[in-house]
Scaffold this motif. Structure first.
Motif, PDB file in Angstrom:
ATOM      1  N   SER A  63       0.854  -1.195   0.000  1.00 28.84           N
ATOM      2  CA  SER A  63       0.000   0.000   0.000  1.00 28.84           C
ATOM      3  C   SER A  63       0.887   1.241   0.000  1.00 28.84           C
ATOM      4  O   SER A  63       2.125   1.144   0.073  1.00 28.84           O
ATOM      5  CB  SER A  63      -0.936  -0.011   1.215  1.00 28.84           C
ATOM      6  OG  SER A  63      -0.310   0.580   2.329  1.00 28.84           O
ATOM      7  N   GLY A  64       0.288   2.401  -0.077  1.00 33.21           N
ATOM      8  CA  GLY A  64       1.047   3.647  -0.179  1.00 33.21           C
ATOM      9  C   GLY A  64       2.031   3.871   0.955  1.00 33.21           C
ATOM     10  O   GLY A  64       3.159   4.344   0.748  1.00 33.21           O
ATOM     11  N   THR A  65       1.624   3.495   2.167  1.00 34.81           N
ATOM     12  CA  THR A  65       2.485   3.730   3.330  1.00 34.81           C
ATOM     13  C   THR A  65       3.816   2.980   3.203  1.00 34.81           C
ATOM     14  O   THR A  65       4.854   3.466   3.659  1.00 34.81           O
ATOM     15  CB  THR A  65       1.744   3.288   4.618  1.00 34.81           C
ATOM     16  OG1 THR A  65       0.471   3.940   4.638  1.00 34.81           O
ATOM     17  CG2 THR A  65       2.513   3.672   5.866  1.00 34.81           C
ATOM     18  N   TYR A  90      -2.238  12.157   7.945  1.00 29.65           N
ATOM     19  CA  TYR A  90      -1.169  11.516   7.162  1.00 29.65           C
ATOM     20  C   TYR A  90       0.190  12.116   7.481  1.00 29.65           C
ATOM     21  O   TYR A  90       1.223  11.434   7.364  1.00 29.65           O
ATOM     22  CB  TYR A  90      -1.487  11.552   5.662  1.00 29.65           C
ATOM     23  CG  TYR A  90      -2.629  10.617   5.350  1.00 29.65           C
ATOM     24  CD1 TYR A  90      -2.412   9.254   5.225  1.00 29.65           C
ATOM     25  CD2 TYR A  90      -3.934  11.080   5.258  1.00 29.65           C
ATOM     26  CE1 TYR A  90      -3.460   8.373   4.996  1.00 29.65           C
ATOM     27  CE2 TYR A  90      -4.995  10.210   5.031  1.00 29.65           C
ATOM     28  CZ  TYR A  90      -4.751   8.852   4.902  1.00 29.65           C
ATOM     29  OH  TYR A  90      -5.788   7.987   4.687  1.00 29.65           O
ATOM     30  N   ARG A  93       1.173  10.279  10.512  1.00 23.04           N
ATOM     31  CA  ARG A  93       1.641   8.934  10.156  1.00 23.04           C
ATOM     32  C   ARG A  93       3.092   9.001   9.657  1.00 23.04           C
ATOM     33  O   ARG A  93       3.912   8.148   9.991  1.00 23.04           O
ATOM     34  CB  ARG A  93       0.738   8.323   9.081  1.00 23.04           C
ATOM     35  CG  ARG A  93       1.079   6.854   8.833  1.00 23.04           C
ATOM     36  CD  ARG A  93       0.312   6.256   7.674  1.00 23.04           C
ATOM     37  NE  ARG A  93      -1.119   6.136   7.929  1.00 23.04           N
ATOM     38  CZ  ARG A  93      -1.978   5.615   7.048  1.00 23.04           C
ATOM     39  NH1 ARG A  93      -1.547   5.166   5.887  1.00 23.04           N
ATOM     40  NH2 ARG A  93      -3.256   5.539   7.327  1.00 23.04           N
ATOM     41  N   THR A 141      -4.962  14.205   3.036  1.00 20.89           N
ATOM     42  CA  THR A 141      -6.233  13.530   2.768  1.00 20.89           C
ATOM     43  C   THR A 141      -7.124  13.435   4.011  1.00 20.89           C
ATOM     44  O   THR A 141      -8.329  13.199   3.894  1.00 20.89           O
ATOM     45  CB  THR A 141      -5.947  12.107   2.199  1.00 20.89           C
ATOM     46  OG1 THR A 141      -4.779  12.174   1.372  1.00 20.89           O
ATOM     47  CG2 THR A 141      -7.083  11.590   1.378  1.00 20.89           C
ATOM     48  N   ASP A 166       5.034  13.346   0.135  1.00 18.91           N
ATOM     49  CA  ASP A 166       3.966  12.354   0.025  1.00 18.91           C
ATOM     50  C   ASP A 166       2.895  12.977  -0.881  1.00 18.91           C
ATOM     51  O   ASP A 166       2.138  13.847  -0.448  1.00 18.91           O
ATOM     52  CB  ASP A 166       3.424  12.037   1.423  1.00 18.91           C
ATOM     53  CG  ASP A 166       2.175  11.151   1.387  1.00 18.91           C
ATOM     54  OD1 ASP A 166       1.590  10.981   0.307  1.00 18.91           O
ATOM     55  OD2 ASP A 166       1.780  10.656   2.460  1.00 18.91           O
ATOM     56  N   LYS A 192      -4.912   5.623  -6.632  1.00 18.48           N
ATOM     57  CA  LYS A 192      -5.407   6.972  -6.290  1.00 18.48           C
ATOM     58  C   LYS A 192      -5.795   7.689  -7.593  1.00 18.48           C
ATOM     59  O   LYS A 192      -6.590   7.157  -8.337  1.00 18.48           O
ATOM     60  CB  LYS A 192      -4.324   7.740  -5.521  1.00 18.48           C
ATOM     61  CG  LYS A 192      -3.784   6.993  -4.312  1.00 18.48           C
ATOM     62  CD  LYS A 192      -4.739   7.003  -3.155  1.00 18.48           C
ATOM     63  CE  LYS A 192      -4.159   6.231  -1.990  1.00 18.48           C
ATOM     64  NZ  LYS A 192      -5.148   5.943  -0.967  1.00 18.48           N
TER      65      LYS A 192
END
Ligand SMILES: Cc1ncc(COP(=O)(O)O)c(C=O)c1O
Length: 367
Positions: A63-65, A90, A93, A141, A166, A192
């Motif tokens: 995933s993106g993370t 985010y 994060r 987001t 990001d 996305k």
């Protein structure tokens, strides 16, 4: 209704039939055809930011993370110091993952209803010369706020600091030009604004930065230096690639180019956003952010100010009408979010507005 619900969420999102059909073929990960697909996809992703000659695209499973972590692990040396500009979930994060990876991390928190500030960054970099890198979220987001990429990049360049962007929820929709915006690494993902399916990220790295990154990563799987070196040498992914996700993204990027690239995508998302905001305003629902700082990606709305409101019931009633909403991410105020991205246009947004209106009537909600 024998139709998938429309996902008004910031990924996974609604994809086209062509993109879904591209996943019906099995690919061998060592096969020359799959290597050619990966190479062409990397070339097309680089072209979106005009990074030909100066930058490289390194894809990564997950995933993106995973790709944000990989960018930090690869670019920031173990004795580096990351400053994270924080105006939402985010950003937090990003700060957490940099801290967990053992990089010294400073988090500069700001209000969630305002963009981060280039002036404040300038002052912070002056005050603390030990900072080596800045972590920045382009579209936060959590609320939908647009942060000032060019101004932040200019401050980092002036101070000679690294910048990790990001751009997960902005890439492909908002303009990013690597010839004008200086960054070390810029991170995005398949599911996305390019309208692929989730399952892989990619990091655009400045070549001269990547050349100095050997041995930075404390993690084997997250090492983009290694992933890049292996891919350049063999044409293959280092570990098992998400073959169907790659094929779907290649198909989705083809449609992105056909549609007219980033300007066309932005125009469609803006139109979606305007249809949504004006429609829900007519129902008495107000956006959380001021219009001038709202990115046309995802909109946070104040929940109806009515004791009968409860997100779970609201969500279920909208879902029955074929639309998937998104919960709010704010702790202080009751909100919900609606994504404007995905393979949808004005008609679908208008239908979504109608569904919210009917849902409110069914629940007897006033605002
Ligand atoms: C700004 C931002 N960063 C990172 C992510 C990555 O999240 P995930 O790992 O769930 O794909 C997202 C996903 O929506 C995002 O919007």
């Amino acid at each position: 209704m024998d139709r998938d619900a429309i996902l008004l969420t910031p990924g996974p999102l609604t994809t086209t039939l062509r993109t879904k059909l591209a996943m019906l073929r099995d690919w061998g990960s060592w096969d020359a055809d799959f290597n050619a697909l990966t190479a062409e996809l990397r070339r097309q992703l680089l072209a979106i930011v005009h990074g030909e000659g100066t930058h490289v695209v390194v894809p990564l499973q997950g995933s993106g993370t995973f790709s944000v972590e990989a960018a930090v692990a690869t670019v920031v040396p173990r004795d580096g110091h990351v400053l994270v500009l924080d105006n939402g979930a985010y950003c937090k994060r990003f700060g957490k993952l940099a801290t967990l990876m053992g990089r010294r991390t400073t988090i500069h928190a700001r209000a969630e209803d305002e963009p981060v500030s280039a002036e404040e960054l300038d002052a912070m970099l002056r005050a603390d010369p030990s900072i080596t890198h800045v972590g920045f979220i382009h579209c936060e987001t959590g609320t939908g706020v647009l942060n000032p990429l060019k101004a932040i990049a200019d401050v980092c360049a002036r101070h000679g600091k690294g910048l990790i962007v990001d751009a997960m929820s902005s890439f492909g929709a908002l303009p990013i030009d690597a010839r004008e915006v200086r960054f070390d690494a810029l991170v995005a993902a398949s599911g996305k604004c390019l309208e692929g399916v989730p399952g892989m990220g990619f990091v655009i790295l400045r070549k001269e930065v990547l050349a100095r990154c050997e041995g930075h990563s404390h993690s084997l799987a997250m090492d983009l230096y290694d992933q890049h070196a292996y891919m350049e040498k063999t044409g293959q992914w280092r570990f098992t690639p998400p073959t169907h996700v790659v094929a779907a993204l290649a198909e989705a990027v083809g449609q992105f180019v056909e549609e007219g690239g980033q300007p066309a995508r932005l125009a469609r998302y803006r139109d979606n956003c305007e249809t949504l905001v004006s429609g829900l305003r007519e129902l008495g629902l107000k956006p959380f952010l001021k219009p001038e700082i709202q990115a046309p990606i995802i909109v946070t709305f104040h929940a109806p100010n009515d004791p009968k409101y409860e997100f779970k019931t609201f969500y279920a009633a909208a879902k029955r009408r074929g639309f998937i909403l998104y919960p709010g991410k704010l702790t202080q105020v009751e909100t919900f979010r609606v994504g404007c991205i995905g393979a949808i246009g004005r008609n679908e947004m208008q239908q979504a507005v109608n569904a919210v209106g009917e849902t409110m009537r069914e629940m007897g909600l006033s605002t």
